[in-house]
Design a protein around this motif. Structure first.
Motif, short mmCIF file in Angstrom:
data_model
loop_
_atom_site.label_atom_id
_atom_site.label_comp_id
_atom_site.label_asym_id
_atom_site.label_seq_id
_atom_site.Cartn_x
_atom_site.Cartn_y
_atom_site.Cartn_z
N THR A 239 0.83 -1.22 0.00
CA THR A 239 0.00 0.00 0.00
C THR A 239 0.86 1.27 0.00
O THR A 239 0.50 2.27 0.61
CB THR A 239 -0.95 0.01 1.21
OG1 THR A 239 -0.18 -0.15 2.41
CG2 THR A 239 -1.97 -1.10 1.13
N ARG A 240 1.97 1.21 -0.70
CA ARG A 240 2.77 2.42 -0.84
C ARG A 240 2.02 3.44 -1.69
O ARG A 240 1.18 3.09 -2.52
CB ARG A 240 4.12 2.09 -1.50
CG ARG A 240 5.12 1.46 -0.54
CD ARG A 240 6.37 1.00 -1.27
NE ARG A 240 6.95 2.05 -2.08
CZ ARG A 240 7.82 2.97 -1.64
NH1 ARG A 240 8.18 2.96 -0.37
NH2 ARG A 240 8.32 3.87 -2.45
N GLU A 247 -6.23 5.96 -8.65
CA GLU A 247 -7.51 5.27 -8.45
C GLU A 247 -7.58 3.99 -9.27
O GLU A 247 -8.02 2.95 -8.78
CB GLU A 247 -8.67 6.19 -8.82
CG GLU A 247 -9.06 7.16 -7.72
CD GLU A 247 -10.39 7.83 -8.00
OE1 GLU A 247 -10.70 8.04 -9.20
OE2 GLU A 247 -11.11 8.13 -7.05
N LYS A 248 -7.14 4.06 -10.51
CA LYS A 248 -7.19 2.89 -11.38
C LYS A 248 -6.24 1.81 -10.90
O LYS A 248 -6.59 0.62 -10.87
CB LYS A 248 -6.84 3.30 -12.82
CG LYS A 248 -6.88 2.14 -13.81
CD LYS A 248 -6.57 2.61 -15.22
CE LYS A 248 -6.62 1.45 -16.21
NZ LYS A 248 -6.32 1.91 -17.59
N ILE A 249 -5.03 2.20 -10.49
CA ILE A 249 -4.04 1.21 -10.05
C ILE A 249 -4.50 0.52 -8.77
O ILE A 249 -4.46 -0.72 -8.67
CB ILE A 249 -2.67 1.88 -9.86
CG1 ILE A 249 -2.17 2.47 -11.17
CG2 ILE A 249 -1.66 0.89 -9.31
CD1 ILE A 249 -0.92 3.30 -11.05
N SER A 250 -4.92 1.29 -7.77
CA SER A 250 -5.37 0.69 -6.52
C SER A 250 -6.60 -0.18 -6.74
O SER A 250 -6.76 -1.22 -6.08
CB SER A 250 -5.67 1.78 -5.49
OG SER A 250 -6.74 2.61 -5.91
N PHE A 304 -3.91 3.63 0.19
CA PHE A 304 -2.55 3.47 -0.31
C PHE A 304 -1.78 4.74 0.05
O PHE A 304 -1.83 5.74 -0.69
CB PHE A 304 -2.56 3.23 -1.82
CG PHE A 304 -3.01 1.86 -2.23
CD1 PHE A 304 -2.11 0.93 -2.70
CD2 PHE A 304 -4.34 1.49 -2.11
CE1 PHE A 304 -2.51 -0.33 -3.08
CE2 PHE A 304 -4.77 0.23 -2.47
CZ PHE A 304 -3.85 -0.69 -2.95
N ARG A 305 -1.08 4.71 1.20
CA ARG A 305 -0.48 5.93 1.72
C ARG A 305 0.90 5.72 2.35
O ARG A 305 1.48 6.65 2.89
CB ARG A 305 -1.41 6.54 2.76
CG ARG A 305 -1.71 5.60 3.93
CD ARG A 305 -2.82 6.10 4.81
NE ARG A 305 -3.10 5.19 5.93
CZ ARG A 305 -4.16 5.27 6.72
NH1 ARG A 305 -5.03 6.24 6.52
NH2 ARG A 305 -4.34 4.41 7.70
N MET A 306 1.44 4.51 2.29
CA MET A 306 2.73 4.25 2.92
C MET A 306 3.86 4.86 2.10
O MET A 306 3.78 4.96 0.88
CB MET A 306 2.95 2.74 3.07
CG MET A 306 1.92 2.04 3.95
SD MET A 306 1.98 2.63 5.65
CE MET A 306 3.56 2.00 6.18
N GLY A 332 1.19 -5.32 -5.83
CA GLY A 332 1.57 -3.93 -5.68
C GLY A 332 1.67 -3.22 -7.02
O GLY A 332 1.40 -3.79 -8.08
N ALA A 333 2.10 -1.96 -6.94
CA ALA A 333 2.21 -1.15 -8.14
C ALA A 333 3.49 -1.45 -8.91
O ALA A 333 3.50 -1.47 -10.14
CB ALA A 333 2.16 0.33 -7.79
#
Length: 385
Positions: A239-240, A247-250, A304-306, A332-333
């Protein structure tokens, strides 16, 4: 209309100044007539704001991404005086669905609207009226009111779950490697002990329904076991903070996690869903589909804020050290070197799936680590590869 307002105020100011300078009563009369008109316009605007009543409801409070919900808005004038001209701004989950509607209500009249809202991404949203633009009859004193500032106003909350794609793990195997085209592992023989009977949940195997008790109680009852059969799995979501189309990636990451979790629970694999965010509530290990709704909601609200990669990797290391997992998934991304350092030393098969396109030169990884990208791929076709 704006030019007329400017002209109106200029005439009003000139009439006042010239009247004070010359003492001409006609100028004072003109000034007070214009001032009275402004007072009447202000009174009608305030009357409209304080008197109009409304109803706004959603057809569903919780739903899944890709579906639609209906927002019903009704505005009522049950007073003996008309409302001034109103423009109402409607907020929706999808920015392209936001719109303005014009409302003119005579005494004892009402109007209603039904809007179909699309839900392109998972998450928690608010829908309904946000702003009132009130235009008086004379066009000289417009008012703009944000409904969200009013203590009595509450917009409609909508929770959108990640899309759940129907998918079954291969019958001949409990695991698979996306992007490798090969299946690995075998179906382990587990041991289970009967614990209690519980209400049937959609997705429970038919073989576990206790028919005799179901007939007696006239409701379906399912056997619950203390030690479910199946592989122990870990689904870890990185959740980096995301860049670009976050929005699309998460949404794609959580969609993949939901589909994967449901597939494992359907074959009774004890599965742990986790993320490195210590401020977000942690989930206990999940054993059956009866717990899926709770996990689905967890994924819908997952932030997603880490920012600290090493701290995230330390959480993953602690999860793999506590108990051995027969399957480990990292979603993950992009590829993080700190995660690779943890995964390449694990004996269990690990699947590292990312949104970003894989680099031409991949970093060294262990034999049990499989890396794949689901960039611009449908989740179902990616999982079936």
């Amino acid at each position: 209309m704006k030019r007329f307002r400017i002209f109106y105020y200029i005439v009003m100011l000139v009439a006042l100044l010239y009247g004070l300078y010359s003492g001409n009563r006609v100028c004072f009369l003109l000034f007070f007539m214009q001032l009275t008109t402004m007072a009447v316009a202000l009174a009608l605007n305030l009357w409209t704001v304080s008197s109009f009543s409304y109803v706004q409801t959603l057809s569903e409070k919780e739903t899944e991404k890709g579906r639609t919900v209906t927002l019903h808005l009704g505005i009522y004038n049950d007073k003996p005086f008309p409302f001034t001209h109103m423009k109402v701004h409607i907020m929706t989950p999808a920015p392209e669905d936001c719109r303005d509607i014009w409302v003119n209500l005579a005494p004892k009249q009402e109007t209603s609207f039904d809007f179909t809202l699309s839900l392109p991404y998972r998450g928690e949203y608010q829908a309904g009226m946000t702003r009132l633009d009130i235009q008086d009859l004379f066009g000289i004193l417009p008012m703009h009111i944000d409904m969200r500032w009013l203590s009595y106003y509450r917009p409609q909350s909508l929770l959108v779950y990640p899309r759940l794609i129907p998918f079954r793990l291969p019958a001949s195997s409990r695991s698979f490697a996306a992007g490798t085209g090969t299946l690995s592992g075998s179906l382990p023989a587990g041991h289970e002990e009967f614990s209690h009977l519980r209400s049937f949940t959609p997705g429970d195997p038919m073989s576990r329904i206790h028919w005799k008790s179901s007939v007696k109680t006239r409701q379906l009852l399912t056997r619950q076991y203390t030690d479910p059969v199946g592989e122990s799995c870990l689904i870890f979501i990185d959740t980096r903070s995301l860049s670009g189309d976050s929005e699309k990636i998460s949404d794609r990451i959580t969609e993949c996690a939901a589909t994967l979790l449901y597939a494992h629970l359907a074959q009774e694999d004890p599965t742990r869903l986790a993320c490195p965010d210590s401020e977000y509530p942690a989930l206990a290990e999940t054993f059956s589909l009866s717990d899926f709704h709770r996990c689905h909601q967890w994924l819908a609200l997952l932030p997603f804020r880490m920012t600290d990669e090493e701290a995230c990797a330390q959480v993953l290391r602690s999860l793999t050290d506590v108990s051995r997992r027969e399957r480990i998934y990292i979603l993950g991304a992009g590829i993080r070197s700190a995660y690779l350092d943890v995964l390449k030393n694990l004996p269990s098969p690990c699947f590292y799936w990312v949104w970003d396109v894989l680099p031409e030169q991949m970093p060294p990884a262990g034999e049990s680590l499989h890396i794949a990208s689901f960039y611009e791929k449908e989740i179902l076709s990616f999982l079936q590869d």
